[in-house]
Motif scaffolding. Structure first.
Motif, PDB file in Angstrom:
ATOM      1  N   ILE A  33       0.866  -1.181   0.000  1.00 33.66           N
ATOM      2  CA  ILE A  33       0.000   0.000   0.000  1.00 33.66           C
ATOM      3  C   ILE A  33       0.904   1.232   0.000  1.00 33.66           C
ATOM      4  O   ILE A  33       1.753   1.393   0.885  1.00 33.66           O
ATOM      5  CB  ILE A  33      -0.919   0.007   1.251  1.00 33.66           C
ATOM      6  CG1 ILE A  33      -1.807  -1.250   1.287  1.00 33.66           C
ATOM      7  CG2 ILE A  33      -1.751   1.290   1.291  1.00 33.66           C
ATOM      8  CD1 ILE A  33      -2.751  -1.404   0.109  1.00 33.66           C
ATOM      9  N   HIS A  34       0.713   2.086  -1.007  1.00 33.83           N
ATOM     10  CA  HIS A  34       1.533   3.295  -1.158  1.00 33.83           C
ATOM     11  C   HIS A  34       0.781   4.480  -0.546  1.00 33.83           C
ATOM     12  O   HIS A  34      -0.386   4.719  -0.860  1.00 33.83           O
ATOM     13  CB  HIS A  34       1.768   3.509  -2.657  1.00 33.83           C
ATOM     14  CG  HIS A  34       2.711   4.614  -3.004  1.00 33.83           C
ATOM     15  ND1 HIS A  34       4.073   4.448  -3.035  1.00 33.83           N
ATOM     16  CD2 HIS A  34       2.480   5.895  -3.380  1.00 33.83           C
ATOM     17  CE1 HIS A  34       4.650   5.583  -3.415  1.00 33.83           C
ATOM     18  NE2 HIS A  34       3.699   6.489  -3.623  1.00 33.83           N
ATOM     19  N   ILE A  35       1.461   5.204   0.342  1.00 36.82           N
ATOM     20  CA  ILE A  35       0.819   6.321   1.042  1.00 36.82           C
ATOM     21  C   ILE A  35       1.580   7.603   0.707  1.00 36.82           C
ATOM     22  O   ILE A  35       2.767   7.748   1.030  1.00 36.82           O
ATOM     23  CB  ILE A  35       0.784   6.043   2.560  1.00 36.82           C
ATOM     24  CG1 ILE A  35       0.002   4.726   2.807  1.00 36.82           C
ATOM     25  CG2 ILE A  35       0.152   7.220   3.307  1.00 36.82           C
ATOM     26  CD1 ILE A  35      -0.034   4.252   4.234  1.00 36.82           C
ATOM     27  N   ASP A  36       0.892   8.510   0.016  1.00 34.34           N
ATOM     28  CA  ASP A  36       1.500   9.743  -0.495  1.00 34.34           C
ATOM     29  C   ASP A  36       1.310  10.878   0.504  1.00 34.34           C
ATOM     30  O   ASP A  36       0.211  11.390   0.673  1.00 34.34           O
ATOM     31  CB  ASP A  36       0.856  10.115  -1.836  1.00 34.34           C
ATOM     32  CG  ASP A  36       1.348   9.212  -2.950  1.00 34.34           C
ATOM     33  OD1 ASP A  36       2.576   9.117  -3.131  1.00 34.34           O
ATOM     34  OD2 ASP A  36       0.510   8.602  -3.641  1.00 34.34           O
ATOM     35  N   VAL A  37       2.408  11.268   1.125  1.00 30.18           N
ATOM     36  CA  VAL A  37       2.373  12.294   2.170  1.00 30.18           C
ATOM     37  C   VAL A  37       2.845  13.621   1.561  1.00 30.18           C
ATOM     38  O   VAL A  37       3.975  13.722   1.082  1.00 30.18           O
ATOM     39  CB  VAL A  37       3.295  11.877   3.337  1.00 30.18           C
ATOM     40  CG1 VAL A  37       3.334  12.965   4.403  1.00 30.18           C
ATOM     41  CG2 VAL A  37       2.841  10.549   3.923  1.00 30.18           C
ATOM     42  N   VAL A  66       5.617   4.243   2.302  1.00 28.83           N
ATOM     43  CA  VAL A  66       5.316   5.656   2.575  1.00 28.83           C
ATOM     44  C   VAL A  66       6.243   6.563   1.761  1.00 28.83           C
ATOM     45  O   VAL A  66       7.469   6.469   1.861  1.00 28.83           O
ATOM     46  CB  VAL A  66       5.433   5.941   4.090  1.00 28.83           C
ATOM     47  CG1 VAL A  66       5.266   7.425   4.378  1.00 28.83           C
ATOM     48  CG2 VAL A  66       4.391   5.131   4.859  1.00 28.83           C
ATOM     49  N   HIS A  67       5.636   7.421   0.959  1.00 34.02           N
ATOM     50  CA  HIS A  67       6.346   8.334   0.057  1.00 34.02           C
ATOM     51  C   HIS A  67       6.201   9.749   0.612  1.00 34.02           C
ATOM     52  O   HIS A  67       5.115  10.336   0.549  1.00 34.02           O
ATOM     53  CB  HIS A  67       5.720   8.189  -1.340  1.00 34.02           C
ATOM     54  CG  HIS A  67       6.288   9.107  -2.374  1.00 34.02           C
ATOM     55  ND1 HIS A  67       5.675   9.296  -3.604  1.00 34.02           N
ATOM     56  CD2 HIS A  67       7.413   9.866  -2.399  1.00 34.02           C
ATOM     57  CE1 HIS A  67       6.394  10.140  -4.325  1.00 34.02           C
ATOM     58  NE2 HIS A  67       7.450  10.512  -3.611  1.00 34.02           N
ATOM     59  N   LEU A  68       7.289  10.265   1.176  1.00 39.65           N
ATOM     60  CA  LEU A  68       7.245  11.594   1.802  1.00 39.65           C
ATOM     61  C   LEU A  68       7.583  12.684   0.785  1.00 39.65           C
ATOM     62  O   LEU A  68       8.724  12.787   0.334  1.00 39.65           O
ATOM     63  CB  LEU A  68       8.228  11.663   2.968  1.00 39.65           C
ATOM     64  CG  LEU A  68       7.983  10.723   4.144  1.00 39.65           C
ATOM     65  CD1 LEU A  68       9.012  10.962   5.247  1.00 39.65           C
ATOM     66  CD2 LEU A  68       6.573  10.866   4.695  1.00 39.65           C
ATOM     67  N   MET A  69       6.600  13.484   0.440  1.00 37.61           N
ATOM     68  CA  MET A  69       6.827  14.663  -0.409  1.00 37.61           C
ATOM     69  C   MET A  69       6.687  15.883   0.487  1.00 37.61           C
ATOM     70  O   MET A  69       5.737  16.663   0.401  1.00 37.61           O
ATOM     71  CB  MET A  69       5.810  14.674  -1.559  1.00 37.61           C
ATOM     72  CG  MET A  69       6.107  13.612  -2.601  1.00 37.61           C
ATOM     73  SD  MET A  69       4.666  13.184  -3.598  1.00 37.61           S
ATOM     74  CE  MET A  69       3.907  11.978  -2.517  1.00 37.61           C
ATOM     75  N   ILE A  70       7.630  15.979   1.432  1.00 32.66           N
ATOM     76  CA  ILE A  70       7.573  17.038   2.447  1.00 32.66           C
ATOM     77  C   ILE A  70       8.958  17.641   2.639  1.00 32.66           C
ATOM     78  O   ILE A  70       9.969  16.993   2.375  1.00 32.66           O
ATOM     79  CB  ILE A  70       7.066  16.476   3.809  1.00 32.66           C
ATOM     80  CG1 ILE A  70       8.013  15.392   4.378  1.00 32.66           C
ATOM     81  CG2 ILE A  70       5.667  15.885   3.658  1.00 32.66           C
ATOM     82  CD1 ILE A  70       7.624  14.918   5.771  1.00 32.66           C
ATOM     83  N   VAL A 175       8.611   3.027  -9.799  1.00 27.32           N
ATOM     84  CA  VAL A 175       8.164   4.124 -10.670  1.00 27.32           C
ATOM     85  C   VAL A 175       6.789   4.573 -10.206  1.00 27.32           C
ATOM     86  O   VAL A 175       5.993   3.761  -9.727  1.00 27.32           O
ATOM     87  CB  VAL A 175       8.154   3.704 -12.160  1.00 27.32           C
ATOM     88  CG1 VAL A 175       9.574   3.592 -12.690  1.00 27.32           C
ATOM     89  CG2 VAL A 175       7.416   2.388 -12.380  1.00 27.32           C
ATOM     90  N   ASP A 176       6.507   5.865 -10.349  1.00 28.61           N
ATOM     91  CA  ASP A 176       5.316   6.431  -9.717  1.00 28.61           C
ATOM     92  C   ASP A 176       4.784   7.604 -10.530  1.00 28.61           C
ATOM     93  O   ASP A 176       5.460   8.622 -10.669  1.00 28.61           O
ATOM     94  CB  ASP A 176       5.714   6.898  -8.299  1.00 28.61           C
ATOM     95  CG  ASP A 176       4.557   7.444  -7.483  1.00 28.61           C
ATOM     96  OD1 ASP A 176       3.414   7.442  -7.973  1.00 28.61           O
ATOM     97  OD2 ASP A 176       4.819   7.885  -6.342  1.00 28.61           O
ATOM     98  N   GLY A 177       3.570   7.434 -11.053  1.00 29.77           N
ATOM     99  CA  GLY A 177       2.874   8.539 -11.703  1.00 29.77           C
ATOM    100  C   GLY A 177       2.398   8.213 -13.102  1.00 29.77           C
ATOM    101  O   GLY A 177       3.205   7.951 -13.996  1.00 29.77           O
ATOM    102  N   PHE A 195       5.848  -0.877  -8.946  1.00 31.86           N
ATOM    103  CA  PHE A 195       4.952   0.000  -9.713  1.00 31.86           C
ATOM    104  C   PHE A 195       3.903   0.602  -8.807  1.00 31.86           C
ATOM    105  O   PHE A 195       3.126  -0.123  -8.179  1.00 31.86           O
ATOM    106  CB  PHE A 195       4.296  -0.824 -10.839  1.00 31.86           C
ATOM    107  CG  PHE A 195       5.345  -1.418 -11.729  1.00 31.86           C
ATOM    108  CD1 PHE A 195       5.764  -0.757 -12.856  1.00 31.86           C
ATOM    109  CD2 PHE A 195       5.996  -2.598 -11.368  1.00 31.86           C
ATOM    110  CE1 PHE A 195       6.804  -1.260 -13.628  1.00 31.86           C
ATOM    111  CE2 PHE A 195       7.035  -3.107 -12.132  1.00 31.86           C
ATOM    112  CZ  PHE A 195       7.434  -2.441 -13.265  1.00 31.86           C
ATOM    113  N   VAL A 196       3.875   1.921  -8.776  1.00 31.66           N
ATOM    114  CA  VAL A 196       2.850   2.625  -7.994  1.00 31.66           C
ATOM    115  C   VAL A 196       1.707   2.960  -8.947  1.00 31.66           C
ATOM    116  O   VAL A 196       1.939   3.395 -10.072  1.00 31.66           O
ATOM    117  CB  VAL A 196       3.419   3.930  -7.395  1.00 31.66           C
ATOM    118  CG1 VAL A 196       2.323   4.683  -6.630  1.00 31.66           C
ATOM    119  CG2 VAL A 196       4.597   3.635  -6.482  1.00 31.66           C
ATOM    120  N   ALA A 197       0.477   2.773  -8.470  1.00 25.35           N
ATOM    121  CA  ALA A 197      -0.671   3.208  -9.263  1.00 25.35           C
ATOM    122  C   ALA A 197      -1.825   3.572  -8.340  1.00 25.35           C
ATOM    123  O   ALA A 197      -2.108   2.840  -7.384  1.00 25.35           O
ATOM    124  CB  ALA A 197      -1.097   2.114 -10.226  1.00 25.35           C
TER     125      ALA A 197
HETATM  126 ZN    ZN Z   1       3.813   8.386  -4.574  1.00 25.45          ZN
END
Ligand code: ZN
Ligand code: DX5
Length: 220
Positions: A33-37, A66-70, A175-177, A195-197
């Motif tokens: 489970i991918h979690i976009d922060v 967990v993907h931290l975009m912070i 890869v993501d997006g 693969f993130v989706a």
């Molecule tokens: Zn992401």
């Protein structure tokens, strides 16, 4: 070569039915489970914090990616790991002491990952390969789900794959997006294995299971 894995991003999930949606992902064979922060500073959107990670951790046994975009990610590593994150990926662009933060993620018991924005060259992460278990190549500009895959990403994926092979380290290439079945196949050919989706799964006209099964077909 690593086994191909699907990391389903809950950014497009129906949060009023999160438990049911995660059960559907589990049942259909989703791997992570991918979690976009997102913090509204590093990217122009605000999403989820440790509380959602903890909620997912109570619902599912699947690893939480967990993907931290912070900004200042080093301040928030510990609460995310305490909340149940298995992987914590930080952005190379956000953190001047990225190696230190990656070491801290490992020390606290999670898998460290480093992410690259579309505008960042692969060479930016060459010196930190020994500190990571995963490299995330962003295939859209981070901030929102439902964007279009940037085709130039494919050559960066190949470059990163060569770097990983050259290092002989057991690093995953995520890869993501903007990724659906056909682009997943192109990314596999370029060297991706994770693969993130979000949209391709949660907005699939046939439902979550149909979305996941398309990726599983592509992985064969
Ligand atoms: Zn992401
Ligand atoms: C974008 C996020 C992605 C996003 C993917 O900033 O990192 O994980 O949720 O969404 P789709 O699959 O819809 O492009």
């Amino acid at each position: 070569m690593n086994q191909n894995l699907l990391s389903t991003s809950i950014l497009s999930a129906d949060f009023a039915a999160l438990e049911d949606q995660l059960r559907q992902v589990e049942k259909a064979g989703g791997d992570w489970i991918h979690i976009d922060v997102m913090d509204g500073h590093f990217v122009p959107n605000i999403t989820m914090g440790p509380f959602i990670v903890e909620t997912c951790h109570r619902i599912t046994q699947l690893p939480l990616d967990v993907h931290l975009m912070i900004k200042n990610s080093e301040r928030y590593i510990e609460p995310f790991i305490q909340a149940g994150a298995s992987n914590v990926t930080i952005h190379i662009e956000e953190n001047p002491n990225v190696a230190r933060t990656l070491q801290e993620i490992r020390r606290l018991g999670a898998h460290p990952g480093v992410a690259l924005n579309p505008g960042t060259p692969a060479s930016a992460i060459e010196a930190i390969l020994p500190f990571v278990d995963m490299i995330l190549v962003m295939t859209v500009n981070p901030g929102f789900s439902g964007q279009k895959f940037i085709p130039e990403s494919l050559s960066k994926i190949s470059t990163v794959r060569h770097m990983i092979e050259h290092s002989s380290l057991p690093i995953r290439l995520e890869v993501d997006g903007g990724i659906g079945r056909d682009l997943a196949m192109q990314c596999i050919a370029a060297g991706a294995d994770t693969f993130v989706a979000a949209t391709a799964i949660f907005k699939h006209p046939g439902g979550i299971a149909a979305g996941i099964s398309e990726f599983k077909q592509a992985f064969k």
